[in-house]
Design a protein around this motif. Structure first.
Motif, mmCIF file in Angstrom:
data_model
loop_
_atom_site.group_PDB
_atom_site.id
_atom_site.type_symbol
_atom_site.label_atom_id
_atom_site.label_comp_id
_atom_site.label_asym_id
_atom_site.label_seq_id
_atom_site.Cartn_x
_atom_site.Cartn_y
_atom_site.Cartn_z
ATOM 1 N N ILE A 494 -20.119 -27.163 28.801
ATOM 2 C CA ILE A 494 -20.281 -28.069 27.663
ATOM 3 C C ILE A 494 -19.666 -27.483 26.402
ATOM 4 N N VAL A 495 -19.978 -26.224 26.150
ATOM 5 C CA VAL A 495 -19.543 -25.602 24.905
ATOM 6 C C VAL A 495 -18.278 -24.806 25.160
ATOM 7 N N ASN A 496 -17.151 -25.467 25.120
ATOM 8 C CA ASN A 496 -15.875 -24.788 25.292
ATOM 9 C C ASN A 496 -15.066 -24.832 24.006
ATOM 10 N N SER A 497 -15.760 -25.101 22.892
ATOM 11 C CA SER A 497 -15.105 -25.188 21.598
ATOM 12 C C SER A 497 -15.038 -23.813 20.949
ATOM 13 N N GLU A 498 -14.014 -23.607 20.139
ATOM 14 C CA GLU A 498 -13.799 -22.314 19.494
ATOM 15 C C GLU A 498 -14.885 -22.033 18.461
ATOM 16 N N VAL A 499 -15.362 -20.805 18.413
ATOM 17 C CA VAL A 499 -16.350 -20.381 17.426
ATOM 18 C C VAL A 499 -15.700 -20.363 16.050
ATOM 19 N N THR A 500 -16.394 -20.905 15.047
ATOM 20 C CA THR A 500 -15.809 -21.036 13.711
ATOM 21 C C THR A 500 -16.562 -20.262 12.639
ATOM 22 N N GLY A 501 -17.656 -19.610 12.985
ATOM 23 C CA GLY A 501 -18.417 -18.911 11.964
ATOM 24 C C GLY A 501 -19.194 -17.746 12.539
ATOM 25 N N PRO A 502 -19.849 -16.991 11.676
ATOM 26 C CA PRO A 502 -20.600 -15.815 12.136
ATOM 27 C C PRO A 502 -21.910 -16.205 12.792
ATOM 28 N N ARG A 503 -22.524 -15.244 13.452
ATOM 29 C CA ARG A 503 -23.829 -15.455 14.070
ATOM 30 C C ARG A 503 -24.880 -15.645 12.982
ATOM 31 N N GLU A 504 -25.708 -16.680 13.140
ATOM 32 C CA GLU A 504 -26.772 -16.972 12.195
ATOM 33 C C GLU A 504 -28.054 -17.257 12.976
ATOM 34 N N VAL A 505 -29.155 -17.396 12.241
ATOM 35 C CA VAL A 505 -30.438 -17.722 12.858
ATOM 36 C C VAL A 505 -30.638 -19.232 12.804
ATOM 37 N N TYR A 506 -30.978 -19.820 13.944
ATOM 38 C CA TYR A 506 -31.220 -21.254 14.050
ATOM 39 C C TYR A 506 -32.577 -21.495 14.700
ATOM 40 N N LEU A 507 -33.144 -22.625 14.409
ATOM 41 C CA LEU A 507 -34.328 -23.082 15.122
ATOM 42 C C LEU A 507 -33.854 -23.919 16.300
ATOM 43 N N CYS A 508 -34.099 -23.445 17.501
ATOM 44 C CA CYS A 508 -33.688 -24.126 18.728
ATOM 45 C C CYS A 508 -34.814 -23.976 19.744
ATOM 46 N N HIS A 509 -34.765 -24.799 20.785
ATOM 47 C CA HIS A 509 -35.687 -24.587 21.899
ATOM 48 C C HIS A 509 -34.865 -24.108 23.090
ATOM 49 N N ARG A 510 -34.860 -22.800 23.263
ATOM 50 C CA ARG A 510 -34.114 -22.121 24.319
ATOM 51 C C ARG A 510 -32.601 -22.199 24.090
ATOM 52 N N PHE A 511 -32.016 -23.393 24.160
ATOM 53 C CA PHE A 511 -30.578 -23.533 24.072
ATOM 54 C C PHE A 511 -30.212 -24.330 22.816
ATOM 55 N N CYS A 512 -29.498 -23.674 21.897
ATOM 56 C CA CYS A 512 -29.109 -24.336 20.647
ATOM 57 C C CYS A 512 -28.098 -25.453 20.889
ATOM 58 N N GLU A 513 -27.448 -25.448 22.052
ATOM 59 C CA GLU A 513 -26.510 -26.522 22.374
ATOM 60 C C GLU A 513 -27.208 -27.882 22.451
ATOM 61 N N LEU A 514 -28.500 -27.873 22.715
ATOM 62 C CA LEU A 514 -29.260 -29.121 22.844
ATOM 63 C C LEU A 514 -29.834 -29.588 21.518
ATOM 64 N N GLY A 515 -29.679 -28.776 20.484
ATOM 65 C CA GLY A 515 -30.205 -29.117 19.167
ATOM 66 C C GLY A 515 -30.502 -27.861 18.381
ATOM 67 N N ALA A 516 -30.086 -27.835 17.120
ATOM 68 C CA ALA A 516 -30.278 -26.623 16.315
ATOM 69 C C ALA A 516 -30.359 -26.988 14.843
ATOM 70 N N ILE A 517 -31.200 -26.261 14.116
ATOM 71 C CA ILE A 517 -31.330 -26.396 12.669
ATOM 72 C C ILE A 517 -31.198 -25.008 12.054
ATOM 73 N N PRO A 518 -30.333 -24.815 11.068
ATOM 74 C CA PRO A 518 -30.295 -23.515 10.383
ATOM 75 C C PRO A 518 -31.679 -23.190 9.821
ATOM 76 N N ILE A 519 -32.156 -21.991 10.094
ATOM 77 C CA ILE A 519 -33.518 -21.656 9.693
ATOM 78 C C ILE A 519 -33.679 -21.700 8.176
ATOM 79 N N VAL A 520 -32.617 -21.387 7.450
ATOM 80 C CA VAL A 520 -32.693 -21.440 5.988
ATOM 81 C C VAL A 520 -32.937 -22.872 5.517
ATOM 82 N N ASP A 521 -32.295 -23.850 6.169
ATOM 83 C CA ASP A 521 -32.514 -25.253 5.798
ATOM 84 C C ASP A 521 -33.962 -25.658 6.048
ATOM 85 N N ALA A 522 -34.511 -25.226 7.177
ATOM 86 C CA ALA A 522 -35.908 -25.556 7.481
ATOM 87 C C ALA A 522 -36.846 -24.930 6.458
#
Length: 707
Positions: A494-522
């Protein structure tokens, strides 16, 4: 009558004539675009070409037709929306939509109704056809004869009355044009210098056109700020453009015509130094009046203009560009016309016009300040819609203020970040995102933090570089080894797209590919809620797959640090003590707390919280009295931990089902299990964590516990 009086009277009549011309232009536009049912329906249908409008309609169709028919499909909402979006963009839907809009228009203007519903007939049949090939089981659950209510519109009585009067008064445009001609004739009769009168008329037309453009822009900004950011606001902006975008163009042309009229009337004047009026205008702004009242007025206007420049840069720049462009048009046309007349005639008029140009420049400069302040006020200034709720006492009750944490029940959401309203989130476990949860009364938030990296297609790719450690064990415990390996293979495809930014912390349930929110935004959303509600206390428990230092960085970057409780938890403080401390968020980690380096970030299960099991596959495990004892046995946490977590949801991974929540979250079922667990464990329930918190009666049960 003196010459000065005649000049003022002629200018006043010219300004009124220009206003009448503007009213005639707007009335003509309204008659064509708004009051004609065919034109109205065409514009509404054209709005569907806007991506934001189409996406918002698709979202509402998904909610009101598909998910209403089968709520358990909520976990597949993004996939369903994709199909529905294609249907909304089809000619079949647009034809049905246009018919619904035309019917709505007739209802308002012909049947004299103030509350109407925009309905797309037989949409169910169209959707069934679309889903038949993709997912037949979904198609079978959509009523074939379902009509879709796009929206219900309630207008104040006077608005509908004015609209109907305007619709019937097709002659209003002619009356306004006649009035404008009469006023122009009066102005010419009053002042013998007709060129000066026509120049004043042109200038008035130009200024009224600019005022109308700015006013329309301010109205648009005001309306948009009253809608929550996101899809609804973007869709409303698209609808505004479909109906009123041409009006903005009309007003620009109106102002341009004024510039041409003014240039034609002043063509006998000598060539104009474009910078001279600007210098005069700046001098007018810089000059301090002698009278105290005028000084106060000038100071207030300058403050309003200054704040506008800072906060509404785009609006201010648009205003400056409009005036500059029209002034350049005026100068260019005047120069061309001036070339067609004898030079001696221009020289004869030069001295008479010099004073008038300076006065006009000063008027424009003053108008800039007034209009700047008007735009600032019109678009809401610094006001923002607060997240305040109507409440009293501590967490909604005076009786709770003196109770320690282990004597208070907090309605809580399991995997709180996993919300159906979050764009693109698959397998949601809550109906709505953080702002709605907090507004509705949720005070305990259970969230998962993972590392992820953004990719070119917008997906967040989970960083699984440390999957060989404890994280893999946690994944396998929940999913199983085979399922985890399969999930990883699917993820890589599914995720074969090029990475465009640095590693950050996200709120996800196991796999961020299914949904993610930047923790800072939350965390910013938590901060905003706490800032608007000074008597509310939140409990945040993080299932952490990231370092405590990164959690701390997000807390500080978001500003949540100002609202974090930094006092001791032994003994447990009362709600009032937490509120009085200034920090009203108790933060806990499931795995790695902050230790001495981050003392506010506590370990949840070392000494504070003990819990029930959380892996239940059938509703009967939480509702059958014979099975309640097994559902209450100790799980994580120490036996002497003071706070008690009730895990109360049905695990049907990967897709949770609202139908299960509607059974286990009922008042009787939820309260019976809580009472049983309290008695069995000798504790008072504190954190009541559920899926789909709007199903059942979570808040009613918590209120009863707190009473």
């Amino acid at each position: 009558m003196s010459e000065g009086t005649r000049r003022i009277a002629a200018s006043a009549l010219a300004a009124l004539a220009a206003l009448a011309l503007l009213a005639a232009a707007v009335t003509g536009y309204a008659n064509d675009a708004l009051f004609d049912s065919n034109q109205f329906a065409d514009r509404a249908t054209a709005a569907l070409d806007d991506e934001a409008v189409q996406a918002e309609v698709a979202t509402r169709v998904t909610d009101d037709v598909v998910l209403r028919a089968q709520a358990d499909l909520i976990g597949f909402r993004p996939l369903i929306e994709t199909v529905v979006d294609g249907v909304v963009g089809s000619s079949v839907f647009q034809s049905a939509f246009r018919a619904g809009v035309a019917d709505l228009h007739r209802t308002v203007f012909e049947h004299d109704q103030d509350t109407v519903t925009l309905t797309v007939a037989d949409l169910g049949q169209v959707l069934r056809g679309a889903f038949e090939a993709l997912r037949p089981q979904i198609a079978q659950q959509i009523p074939g004869a379902a009509d879709f209510q796009v929206t219900e519109i309630s207008t104040p009585g006077w608005v509908a009355d004015v609209a109907r009067v305007a619709d019937n008064a097709f002659w209003a445009e002619l009356v306004l044009l006649g009035l404008a001609l009469g006023l122009v004739a009066g102005a010419l009769a009053v002042d013998a210098d007709r060129r000066r009168t026509m120049a004043a008329l042109g200038l008035a037309v130009m200024i009224w056109g600019v005022v109308a453009v700015v006013g329309l822009g301010a109205a648009r900004a005001y309306v948009l700020t009253r809608v929550d950011p996101g899809g609804s606001r973007d869709a409303l902006d698209g609808i505004w453009g479909a109906f009123l975008g041409d009006l903005t163009t009309t007003l620009y042309l109106f102002a341009g015509c004024g510039a041409v009229i003014a240039a034609a009337a002043s063509s006998l004047l000598r060539p104009v130094d474009i910078t001279a009026p600007l210098r005069t205008g700046l001098g007018f702004i810089a000059r301090v009046p002698e009278r105290r009242g005028l000084r106060v007025l000038r100071a207030v206007a300058l403050i309003a203009a200054g704040v506008l420049i800072i906060l509404r840069r785009d609006a201010f720049l648009d205003l400056v560009v409009i005036f500059t462009g029209l002034y350049v048009v005026y100068a260019g046309v005047a120069e061309l016309m001036r070339m067609t007349i004898p030079a001696h005639a221009a020289e004869a008029e030069a001295d008479r016009a010099a004073g008038g140009r300076a006065l006009i420049a000063a008027g424009i400069a003053a108008g800039l300040i007034v209009l700047a302040g008007s735009v600032f006020i019109g678009v809401g200034g610094t006001d923002e819609s607060p997240a305040a709720i109507k409440t009293e006492g501590c967490n909604g009750s005076e009786a709770l203020c003196d109770r320690p944490l282990d004597q208070v029940a907090f309605p809580s959401t399991h995997n709180a970040m996993s919300a159906a309203t979050n764009p693109g989130w698959l397998f949601a476990q809550q109906e709505a995102g953080f702002p709605d949860q907090l507004h509705d009364g949720i005070r305990g938030l259970f969230i998962d933090a993972h590392y992820g990296t953004p990719t070119q297609d917008g997906t967040i790719k989970t960083d699984l570089s440390n999957l060989d450690g404890p994280e893999r064990q946690a994944y396998e415990e929940e999913l199983g080894t085979d399922a985890l390996n399969a999930a990883l293979r699917i993820r890589d495809r599914i995720v074969n797209s090029e990475v465009t930014g640095p590693r950050e912390v996200y709120l996800c349930h196991r796999f961020c590919e299914l949904g993610a929110i930047p923790i800072v935004d939350a965390f910013r959303q938590y901060r905003d809620f706490l800032a608007a509600n000074p008597d509310e206390v939140l409990m945040i428990v993080i299932e952490d797959y990231v370092s405590p230092a990164d959690i701390d960085a997000a807390v500080r970057d978001s500003g949540l640090i100002d609202y974090v409780y930094k006092g001791p938890l032994d003994p447990l403080p009362t709600l009032q003590e937490i509120i009085d401390s200034g920090g009203r968020t108790v933060m806990m980690a499931e795995k790695n707390d902050g230790g001495a380096a981050i003392p506010y970030y506590h370990s949840a299960y070392d000494a504070l919280v003990q819990e029930t099991p959380y892996s239940f596959k059938k509703p009967a495990q939480l509702t059958d009295p014979a099975k309640l004892e097994a559902s209450c046995v100790p799980n994580r946490g120490q036996a002497d931990a003071p706070m008690f977590l009730i895990n109360h949801w049905i695990d049907t991974s990967p897709a949770p089902k609202p139908s299960n929540a509607s059974r286990v979250n009922t008042h009787d079922a939820l309260l019976a299990r809580i009472r049983h667990c309290e008695q069995q464990r000798g504790l008072t329930a504190n954190l009541i964590s559920v899926d789909f918190y709007r199903e059942g009666d979570l808040f009613g049960v918590v209120d009863e516990l707190n009473r």
